[in-house]
Design a protein around this motif. Structure first.
Motif, PDB file in Angstrom:
ATOM      1  N   THR A  15     166.753  37.050  13.486  1.00  0.00           N
ATOM      2  CA  THR A  15     165.502  37.731  13.769  1.00  0.00           C
ATOM      3  C   THR A  15     164.618  36.812  14.597  1.00  0.00           C
ATOM      4  N   TYR A  16     163.627  37.375  15.221  1.00  0.00           N
ATOM      5  CA  TYR A  16     162.699  36.595  16.019  1.00  0.00           C
ATOM      6  C   TYR A  16     161.306  36.752  15.438  1.00  0.00           C
ATOM      7  N   VAL A  17     160.650  35.625  15.237  1.00  0.00           N
ATOM      8  CA  VAL A  17     159.283  35.624  14.735  1.00  0.00           C
ATOM      9  C   VAL A  17     158.476  34.629  15.571  1.00  0.00           C
ATOM     10  N   PRO A  18     157.155  34.779  15.576  1.00  0.00           N
ATOM     11  CA  PRO A  18     156.343  33.790  16.298  1.00  0.00           C
ATOM     12  C   PRO A  18     156.556  32.383  15.727  1.00  0.00           C
ATOM     13  N   THR A  19     156.482  31.395  16.577  1.00  0.00           N
ATOM     14  CA  THR A  19     156.691  30.004  16.154  1.00  0.00           C
ATOM     15  C   THR A  19     155.763  29.636  15.011  1.00  0.00           C
ATOM     16  N   SER A  20     154.528  30.092  15.076  1.00  0.00           N
ATOM     17  CA  SER A  20     153.567  29.760  14.013  1.00  0.00           C
ATOM     18  C   SER A  20     154.021  30.323  12.665  1.00  0.00           C
ATOM     19  N   GLN A  21     154.603  31.515  12.684  1.00  0.00           N
ATOM     20  CA  GLN A  21     155.095  32.098  11.436  1.00  0.00           C
ATOM     21  C   GLN A  21     156.286  31.311  10.902  1.00  0.00           C
ATOM     22  N   LYS A  22     157.210  30.954  11.783  1.00  0.00           N
ATOM     23  CA  LYS A  22     158.361  30.152  11.347  1.00  0.00           C
ATOM     24  C   LYS A  22     157.895  28.826  10.770  1.00  0.00           C
ATOM     25  N   ASP A  23     156.916  28.200  11.418  1.00  0.00           N
ATOM     26  CA  ASP A  23     156.380  26.927  10.909  1.00  0.00           C
ATOM     27  C   ASP A  23     155.760  27.104   9.532  1.00  0.00           C
ATOM     28  N   GLU A  24     155.047  28.199   9.339  1.00  0.00           N
ATOM     29  CA  GLU A  24     154.439  28.484   8.036  1.00  0.00           C
ATOM     30  C   GLU A  24     155.519  28.690   6.973  1.00  0.00           C
ATOM     31  N   TRP A  25     156.564  29.440   7.330  1.00  0.00           N
ATOM     32  CA  TRP A  25     157.669  29.669   6.392  1.00  0.00           C
ATOM     33  C   TRP A  25     158.364  28.359   6.055  1.00  0.00           C
ATOM     34  N   ALA A  26     158.588  27.519   7.059  1.00  0.00           N
ATOM     35  CA  ALA A  26     159.262  26.238   6.839  1.00  0.00           C
ATOM     36  C   ALA A  26     158.437  25.350   5.907  1.00  0.00           C
ATOM     37  N   THR A  27     157.130  25.334   6.109  1.00  0.00           N
ATOM     38  CA  THR A  27     156.245  24.549   5.242  1.00  0.00           C
ATOM     39  C   THR A  27     156.300  25.054   3.810  1.00  0.00           C
ATOM     40  N   HIS A  28     156.221  26.381   3.651  1.00  0.00           N
ATOM     41  CA  HIS A  28     156.259  26.969   2.309  1.00  0.00           C
ATOM     42  C   HIS A  28     157.617  26.717   1.646  1.00  0.00           C
ATOM     43  N   ALA A  29     158.679  26.837   2.412  1.00  0.00           N
ATOM     44  CA  ALA A  29     160.024  26.562   1.871  1.00  0.00           C
ATOM     45  C   ALA A  29     160.111  25.115   1.400  1.00  0.00           C
ATOM     46  N   GLU A  31     157.648  23.228   0.392  1.00  0.00           N
ATOM     47  CA  GLU A  31     156.832  23.106  -0.816  1.00  0.00           C
ATOM     48  C   GLU A  31     157.590  23.597  -2.047  1.00  0.00           C
ATOM     49  N   LEU A  32     158.438  24.609  -1.858  1.00  0.00           N
ATOM     50  CA  LEU A  32     159.217  25.166  -2.957  1.00  0.00           C
ATOM     51  C   LEU A  32     160.571  24.474  -3.108  1.00  0.00           C
ATOM     52  N   ASP A  33     160.814  23.466  -2.279  1.00  0.00           N
ATOM     53  CA  ASP A  33     162.078  22.740  -2.278  1.00  0.00           C
ATOM     54  C   ASP A  33     163.256  23.701  -2.078  1.00  0.00           C
ATOM     55  N   MET A  34     163.090  24.596  -1.111  1.00  0.00           N
ATOM     56  CA  MET A  34     164.111  25.588  -0.782  1.00  0.00           C
ATOM     57  C   MET A  34     164.506  25.404   0.677  1.00  0.00           C
ATOM     58  N   SER A  35     165.728  25.815   1.001  1.00  0.00           N
ATOM     59  CA  SER A  35     166.104  25.869   2.409  1.00  0.00           C
ATOM     60  C   SER A  35     165.347  27.037   3.044  1.00  0.00           C
ATOM     61  N   GLN A  36     165.245  27.024   4.363  1.00  0.00           N
ATOM     62  CA  GLN A  36     164.564  28.129   5.032  1.00  0.00           C
ATOM     63  C   GLN A  36     165.314  29.443   4.819  1.00  0.00           C
ATOM     64  N   SER A  37     166.640  29.387   4.817  1.00  0.00           N
ATOM     65  CA  SER A  37     167.433  30.593   4.580  1.00  0.00           C
ATOM     66  C   SER A  37     167.170  31.154   3.188  1.00  0.00           C
ATOM     67  N   GLU A  38     167.182  30.256   2.191  1.00  0.00           N
ATOM     68  CA  GLU A  38     166.939  30.693   0.813  1.00  0.00           C
ATOM     69  C   GLU A  38     165.534  31.268   0.688  1.00  0.00           C
ATOM     70  N   PHE A  39     164.554  30.648   1.337  1.00  0.00           N
ATOM     71  CA  PHE A  39     163.176  31.121   1.290  1.00  0.00           C
ATOM     72  C   PHE A  39     163.065  32.529   1.871  1.00  0.00           C
ATOM     73  N   VAL A  40     163.610  32.730   3.079  1.00  0.00           N
ATOM     74  CA  VAL A  40     163.521  34.049   3.722  1.00  0.00           C
ATOM     75  C   VAL A  40     164.258  35.096   2.893  1.00  0.00           C
ATOM     76  N   ARG A  41     165.450  34.761   2.405  1.00  0.00           N
ATOM     77  CA  ARG A  41     166.226  35.688   1.581  1.00  0.00           C
ATOM     78  C   ARG A  41     165.430  36.078   0.330  1.00  0.00           C
ATOM     79  N   THR A  42     164.823  35.098  -0.319  1.00  0.00           N
ATOM     80  CA  THR A  42     164.050  35.356  -1.530  1.00  0.00           C
ATOM     81  C   THR A  42     162.823  36.211  -1.229  1.00  0.00           C
ATOM     82  N   MET A  43     162.124  35.912  -0.157  1.00  0.00           N
ATOM     83  CA  MET A  43     160.918  36.673   0.187  1.00  0.00           C
ATOM     84  C   MET A  43     161.254  38.116   0.580  1.00  0.00           C
ATOM     85  N   VAL A  44     162.356  38.302   1.289  1.00  0.00           N
ATOM     86  CA  VAL A  44     162.765  39.662   1.662  1.00  0.00           C
ATOM     87  C   VAL A  44     163.084  40.464   0.400  1.00  0.00           C
ATOM     88  N   GLN A  45     163.868  39.866  -0.498  1.00  0.00           N
ATOM     89  CA  GLN A  45     164.209  40.568  -1.746  1.00  0.00           C
ATOM     90  C   GLN A  45     162.956  40.859  -2.558  1.00  0.00           C
TER      91      GLN A  45
END
Length: 132
Positions: A15-29, A31-45
Motif C-alpha cells: 500500500t502507499y501512504v504519505p511519508t509522514s503517516q509511515k513515520d508515525e506508524w514506525a514510531t508507534h510500532a 514504542e510498542l516493540d512491534m515490527s512495522q508489519s505486525e503493527f499494521v496487521r494489528t491495527m487493521v484487524q
C-alpha cells in the motif's frame, strides 16, 4: 498441505501512504516493540467490524460492533507472548494491563473527539455530554 500449514502461509500486501503517516506508524510500532508489519496487521484487524474470523477449533466467530469476540482475550495473550517472548505470570499480566490501558486511552480519545463524553474536574471524572 495441512490446515496448520495453510494458515501459517504468508503473503505480502502493498500500500502507499504519505511519508509522514509511515513515520508515525514506525514510531508507534517502535514504542510498542512491534515490527512495522505486525503493527499494521494489528491495527487493521483492530479497525475491522462485523467480520468472520476462524477460531482455534476451526469454527467461526462473529466480531460484534465493538470489535470483540469470544476469542479476543486469547488472541491478546498470544499477541503479547509473540511480541515479548517468554513471560512469567506477573510479566504477562503487566503487559496485558498495559495493552488494556492503551485501549482505554484510545477509546476515551475517540469518544471525546466525537463529543460523546468530556472530562469534568468538578465531577471528578468522565461524563456523558448528552449531545445525542
Amino acid at each position: 498441505m495441512t490446515t496448520d500449514e495453510q494458515s501459517a502461509e504468508k503473503t505480502y500486501v502493498k500500500t502507499y501512504v504519505p511519508t509522514s503517516q509511515k513515520d508515525e506508524w514506525a514510531t508507534h510500532a517502535d514504542e510498542l516493540d512491534m515490527s512495522q508489519s505486525e503493527f499494521v496487521r494489528t491495527m487493521v484487524q483492530a479497525g475491522r467490524r462485523d467480520f468472520q474470523i476462524p477460531s482455534m477449533n476451526g469454527t467461526q466467530s462473529t466480531v460484534d460492533n465493538a470489535g470483540t469476540t469470544d476469542d479476543d482475550f486469547e488472541d491478546r495473550i498470544l499477541a503479547v507472548i509473540e511480541r515479548e517472548g517468554v513471560l512469567d505470570w506477573d510479566g504477562l499480566v503487566d503487559r496485558l494491563i498495559d495493552d488494556v490501558e492503551d485501549d482505554v486511552d484510545a477509546a476515551l480519545g475517540r469518544l471525546q473527539d466525537e463529543n460523546r463524553i468530556r472530562y469534568s474536574g468538578r465531577e471528578g471524572g468522565y461524563v456523558l455530554t448528552n449531545d445525542e
